[in-house]
Scaffold this motif. Structure first.
Motif, PDB file in Angstrom:
ATOM      1  N   LEU A  23       7.678  45.723 -27.954  1.00 35.10           N
ATOM      2  CA  LEU A  23       6.718  44.661 -28.565  1.00 35.10           C
ATOM      3  C   LEU A  23       5.226  45.252 -28.183  1.00 35.10           C
ATOM      4  O   LEU A  23       5.194  45.496 -26.808  1.00 35.10           O
ATOM      5  CB  LEU A  23       7.132  43.372 -28.103  1.00 35.10           C
ATOM      6  CG  LEU A  23       5.751  42.415 -28.522  1.00 35.10           C
ATOM      7  CD1 LEU A  23       5.551  42.263 -29.755  1.00 35.10           C
ATOM      8  CD2 LEU A  23       6.009  41.016 -27.780  1.00 35.10           C
ATOM      9  N   ALA A  24       4.533  45.457 -28.881  1.00 29.75           N
ATOM     10  CA  ALA A  24       2.961  45.679 -28.505  1.00 29.75           C
ATOM     11  C   ALA A  24       1.953  44.590 -29.231  1.00 29.75           C
ATOM     12  O   ALA A  24       1.889  44.155 -30.288  1.00 29.75           O
ATOM     13  CB  ALA A  24       2.291  47.036 -29.177  1.00 29.75           C
ATOM     14  N   LEU A  25       1.341  43.866 -28.391  1.00 29.40           N
ATOM     15  CA  LEU A  25       0.447  42.779 -28.512  1.00 29.40           C
ATOM     16  C   LEU A  25      -0.953  43.106 -28.349  1.00 29.40           C
ATOM     17  O   LEU A  25      -1.337  43.585 -27.218  1.00 29.40           O
ATOM     18  CB  LEU A  25       0.875  41.501 -28.082  1.00 29.40           C
ATOM     19  CG  LEU A  25      -0.072  40.195 -28.232  1.00 29.40           C
ATOM     20  CD1 LEU A  25      -0.052  40.109 -29.555  1.00 29.40           C
ATOM     21  CD2 LEU A  25       0.329  39.102 -27.292  1.00 29.40           C
ATOM     22  N   ASP A  26      -1.816  43.120 -29.377  1.00 32.52           N
ATOM     23  CA  ASP A  26      -3.437  43.447 -29.264  1.00 32.52           C
ATOM     24  C   ASP A  26      -4.220  42.099 -29.263  1.00 32.52           C
ATOM     25  O   ASP A  26      -3.762  41.301 -30.150  1.00 32.52           O
ATOM     26  CB  ASP A  26      -3.760  44.374 -30.127  1.00 32.52           C
ATOM     27  CG  ASP A  26      -3.092  45.548 -30.514  1.00 32.52           C
ATOM     28  OD1 ASP A  26      -2.586  46.092 -29.207  1.00 32.52           O
ATOM     29  OD2 ASP A  26      -3.021  46.411 -31.437  1.00 32.52           O
ATOM     30  N   VAL A  27      -5.123  41.722 -28.404  1.00 27.95           N
ATOM     31  CA  VAL A  27      -6.037  40.775 -28.213  1.00 27.95           C
ATOM     32  C   VAL A  27      -7.293  41.358 -29.081  1.00 27.95           C
ATOM     33  O   VAL A  27      -7.842  42.024 -28.116  1.00 27.95           O
ATOM     34  CB  VAL A  27      -5.986  40.072 -27.192  1.00 27.95           C
ATOM     35  CG1 VAL A  27      -7.101  38.743 -27.249  1.00 27.95           C
ATOM     36  CG2 VAL A  27      -4.736  39.468 -26.667  1.00 27.95           C
ATOM     37  N   LEU A  28      -8.049  40.702 -29.940  1.00 27.48           N
ATOM     38  CA  LEU A  28      -9.173  41.287 -30.420  1.00 27.48           C
ATOM     39  C   LEU A  28     -10.190  40.394 -30.707  1.00 27.48           C
ATOM     40  O   LEU A  28      -9.928  39.130 -31.114  1.00 27.48           O
ATOM     41  CB  LEU A  28      -8.838  42.326 -31.771  1.00 27.48           C
ATOM     42  CG  LEU A  28      -7.775  43.355 -31.650  1.00 27.48           C
ATOM     43  CD1 LEU A  28      -6.467  42.638 -32.256  1.00 27.48           C
ATOM     44  CD2 LEU A  28      -8.264  44.576 -32.313  1.00 27.48           C
ATOM     45  N   ALA A  29     -11.725  41.104 -30.805  1.00 29.87           N
ATOM     46  CA  ALA A  29     -12.524  40.200 -31.164  1.00 29.87           C
ATOM     47  C   ALA A  29     -13.718  40.924 -32.106  1.00 29.87           C
ATOM     48  O   ALA A  29     -13.441  42.115 -31.938  1.00 29.87           O
ATOM     49  CB  ALA A  29     -13.325  39.395 -30.078  1.00 29.87           C
ATOM     50  N   GLY A  30     -14.259  40.270 -33.024  1.00 31.97           N
ATOM     51  CA  GLY A  30     -14.868  41.005 -34.100  1.00 31.97           C
ATOM     52  C   GLY A  30     -15.711  40.182 -34.994  1.00 31.97           C
ATOM     53  O   GLY A  30     -16.060  38.957 -34.618  1.00 31.97           O
ATOM     54  N   VAL A  31     -15.992  40.703 -36.315  1.00 34.00           N
ATOM     55  CA  VAL A  31     -16.679  39.929 -37.296  1.00 34.00           C
ATOM     56  C   VAL A  31     -16.213  40.369 -38.548  1.00 34.00           C
ATOM     57  O   VAL A  31     -15.424  41.333 -38.898  1.00 34.00           O
ATOM     58  CB  VAL A  31     -18.216  40.497 -37.308  1.00 34.00           C
ATOM     59  CG1 VAL A  31     -18.855  39.954 -35.973  1.00 34.00           C
ATOM     60  CG2 VAL A  31     -18.374  41.953 -37.712  1.00 34.00           C
ATOM     61  N   ARG A  32     -16.222  39.166 -39.522  1.00 35.90           N
ATOM     62  CA  ARG A  32     -16.149  39.435 -41.100  1.00 35.90           C
ATOM     63  C   ARG A  32     -17.252  39.327 -41.813  1.00 35.90           C
ATOM     64  O   ARG A  32     -17.850  38.167 -41.733  1.00 35.90           O
ATOM     65  CB  ARG A  32     -14.733  38.447 -41.290  1.00 35.90           C
ATOM     66  CG  ARG A  32     -14.594  39.036 -43.007  1.00 35.90           C
ATOM     67  CD  ARG A  32     -13.242  38.511 -43.234  1.00 35.90           C
ATOM     68  NE  ARG A  32     -12.733  37.199 -42.615  1.00 35.90           N
ATOM     69  CZ  ARG A  32     -11.419  37.018 -41.877  1.00 35.90           C
ATOM     70  NH1 ARG A  32     -11.054  38.107 -41.635  1.00 35.90           N
ATOM     71  NH2 ARG A  32     -11.253  35.885 -41.708  1.00 35.90           N
ATOM     72  N   ALA A  33     -18.053  40.376 -42.423  1.00 37.16           N
ATOM     73  CA  ALA A  33     -19.081  40.294 -42.986  1.00 37.16           C
ATOM     74  C   ALA A  33     -18.501  40.141 -44.603  1.00 37.16           C
ATOM     75  O   ALA A  33     -17.776  40.708 -45.093  1.00 37.16           O
ATOM     76  CB  ALA A  33     -19.930  41.540 -43.057  1.00 37.16           C
ATOM     77  N   TRP A  34     -19.275  38.888 -45.167  1.00 37.83           N
ATOM     78  CA  TRP A  34     -18.909  38.587 -46.752  1.00 37.83           C
ATOM     79  C   TRP A  34     -20.158  38.792 -47.471  1.00 37.83           C
ATOM     80  O   TRP A  34     -21.277  38.792 -47.133  1.00 37.83           O
ATOM     81  CB  TRP A  34     -18.514  37.200 -46.574  1.00 37.83           C
ATOM     82  CG  TRP A  34     -17.335  36.418 -45.973  1.00 37.83           C
ATOM     83  CD1 TRP A  34     -17.046  36.239 -44.621  1.00 37.83           C
ATOM     84  CD2 TRP A  34     -16.015  36.341 -46.522  1.00 37.83           C
ATOM     85  NE1 TRP A  34     -15.865  35.914 -44.352  1.00 37.83           N
ATOM     86  CE2 TRP A  34     -15.126  36.009 -45.636  1.00 37.83           C
ATOM     87  CE3 TRP A  34     -15.457  36.516 -47.762  1.00 37.83           C
ATOM     88  CZ2 TRP A  34     -13.861  35.592 -45.909  1.00 37.83           C
ATOM     89  CZ3 TRP A  34     -14.090  36.266 -48.059  1.00 37.83           C
ATOM     90  CH2 TRP A  34     -13.367  35.899 -46.966  1.00 37.83           C
ATOM     91  N   LYS A  35     -19.717  39.086 -48.585  1.00 42.81           N
ATOM     92  CA  LYS A  35     -20.623  38.996 -50.071  1.00 42.81           C
ATOM     93  C   LYS A  35     -20.051  38.357 -51.188  1.00 42.81           C
ATOM     94  O   LYS A  35     -19.059  38.962 -51.574  1.00 42.81           O
ATOM     95  CB  LYS A  35     -21.119  40.273 -50.210  1.00 42.81           C
ATOM     96  CG  LYS A  35     -22.417  40.265 -51.154  1.00 42.81           C
ATOM     97  CD  LYS A  35     -22.834  41.832 -51.640  1.00 42.81           C
ATOM     98  CE  LYS A  35     -24.029  41.680 -52.703  1.00 42.81           C
ATOM     99  NZ  LYS A  35     -25.119  41.116 -52.294  1.00 42.81           N
ATOM    100  N   ILE A  36     -20.479  37.166 -51.564  1.00 39.81           N
ATOM    101  CA  ILE A  36     -19.912  36.439 -52.474  1.00 39.81           C
ATOM    102  C   ILE A  36     -20.868  36.166 -53.667  1.00 39.81           C
ATOM    103  O   ILE A  36     -21.951  35.813 -53.380  1.00 39.81           O
ATOM    104  CB  ILE A  36     -19.223  35.309 -52.196  1.00 39.81           C
ATOM    105  CG1 ILE A  36     -18.015  35.452 -51.064  1.00 39.81           C
ATOM    106  CG2 ILE A  36     -18.716  34.191 -53.310  1.00 39.81           C
ATOM    107  CD1 ILE A  36     -17.496  34.176 -50.114  1.00 39.81           C
ATOM    108  N   LYS A  37     -20.562  36.621 -54.842  1.00 37.54           N
ATOM    109  CA  LYS A  37     -21.340  36.228 -56.003  1.00 37.54           C
ATOM    110  C   LYS A  37     -20.583  35.398 -57.095  1.00 37.54           C
ATOM    111  O   LYS A  37     -19.608  35.841 -57.468  1.00 37.54           O
ATOM    112  CB  LYS A  37     -21.737  37.489 -56.543  1.00 37.54           C
ATOM    113  CG  LYS A  37     -22.962  37.433 -57.629  1.00 37.54           C
ATOM    114  CD  LYS A  37     -23.495  38.565 -58.264  1.00 37.54           C
ATOM    115  CE  LYS A  37     -24.537  38.328 -59.043  1.00 37.54           C
ATOM    116  NZ  LYS A  37     -25.149  39.682 -59.582  1.00 37.54           N
ATOM    117  N   ALA A  38     -21.278  34.203 -57.532  1.00 34.43           N
ATOM    118  CA  ALA A  38     -20.573  33.534 -58.491  1.00 34.43           C
ATOM    119  C   ALA A  38     -21.642  33.336 -59.544  1.00 34.43           C
ATOM    120  O   ALA A  38     -22.780  33.021 -59.283  1.00 34.43           O
ATOM    121  CB  ALA A  38     -20.121  32.156 -57.819  1.00 34.43           C
TER     122      ALA A  38
END
Length: 239
Positions: free
Chosen positions: A122-137
């Motif tokens: 078992l390998a377990l990674d703990v992470l932090a970061g960002v999710r950048a969105w571009k949404i067009k409707a």
């Protein structure tokens, strides 16, 4: 995410010593995602509901592209995922006018973290970061007599866990979960990915699994509450 793979590939090719320190992989994949949710592209626009299976999404699909990457040096890990998809729907809005709506989304997830557990199976990674969105409707009513669009860019900080469990000498399972910090970009965003992986060669793996990506964004008169979910098939190359 692409820069992760490019930099890793260049570094590993240039230095055999560095190749012993870093493990990296790139995975293009096909995501048979359905689409559900509500879209209000701008203030005063009608709210249109999406509820499409993958076969229905495929009929209206303009384009789609999915790619992920992962790299590790000792216990330090980085990962990225790029998703792009477009979908549309036609229907009637009160008082019975024909309308067409289109939804395009691009998300780029980048995270870094630490391998907290590594016991061989078992390998377990703990992470932090960002999710950048571009949404067009976009909404077009009565054959284009009324046409408006909304275009939003925002970034969500995320916390994530990634677990890799060895099932057999050539088989493994990966589970990934991330959660957006509420109210800093969207109202809510979450992602779940689970795959079973088979090692075909020393460098190549094939994966089958499931992915779900949710976002609920509200700003002024714009709201995008969407869920994209379905099975996936990926091919991983390690170097």
């Amino acid at each position: 995410m692409i820069w992760i793979a490019a930099l890793a590939a260049a570094a590993l090719a240039a230095s055999p010593a560095l190749a012993q320190d870093w493990n990296a992989q790139v995975t293009p994949y096909v995501w048979a995602s359905g689409l559900g949710g509500d879209v209000t592209p701008f203030t005063g626009a009608p709210t249109l509901e999406f509820d499409k299976s993958f076969s229905e999404v495929l009929e209206d699909l303009d384009a789609a592209f999915f790619l992920s990457a992962y790299a590790r040096r000792n216990r330090f890990v980085v990962l990225g995922d790029l998703s792009y998809s477009a979908s549309s729907k036609s229907g009637l809005i009160p008082p019975g006018l024909p309308a067409t709506a289109e939804l395009r989304q691009r998300s780029l997830t980048l995270a870094a973290g630490w391998r907290a557990i590594d016991n061989g199976s078992l390998a377990l990674d703990v992470l932090a970061g960002v999710r950048a969105w571009k949404i067009k409707a976009e909404v077009s009513v009565a054959g284009g007599a009324i046409s408006r669009s909304g275009d939003k860019d925002f970034v969500d900080p995320i916390l994530a866990l990634r677990a890799n469990y060895r099932l057999a000498p050539r088989w493994s399972a990966i589970a990934y979960l991330d959660y957006g910090i509420t109210g800093m970009g969207s109202e809510k965003t979450t992602q779940v990915v689970a795959t079973v992986n088979y090692q075909m060669t020393d460098r190549a793996y094939v994966s089958v699994g499931y992915r779900r990506l949710d976002v609920d964004y509200r700003s002024g008169g714009t709201r995008v509450d969407a869920t994209m979910a379905g099975p996936l098939l990926g091919l991983t190359w390690r170097f």
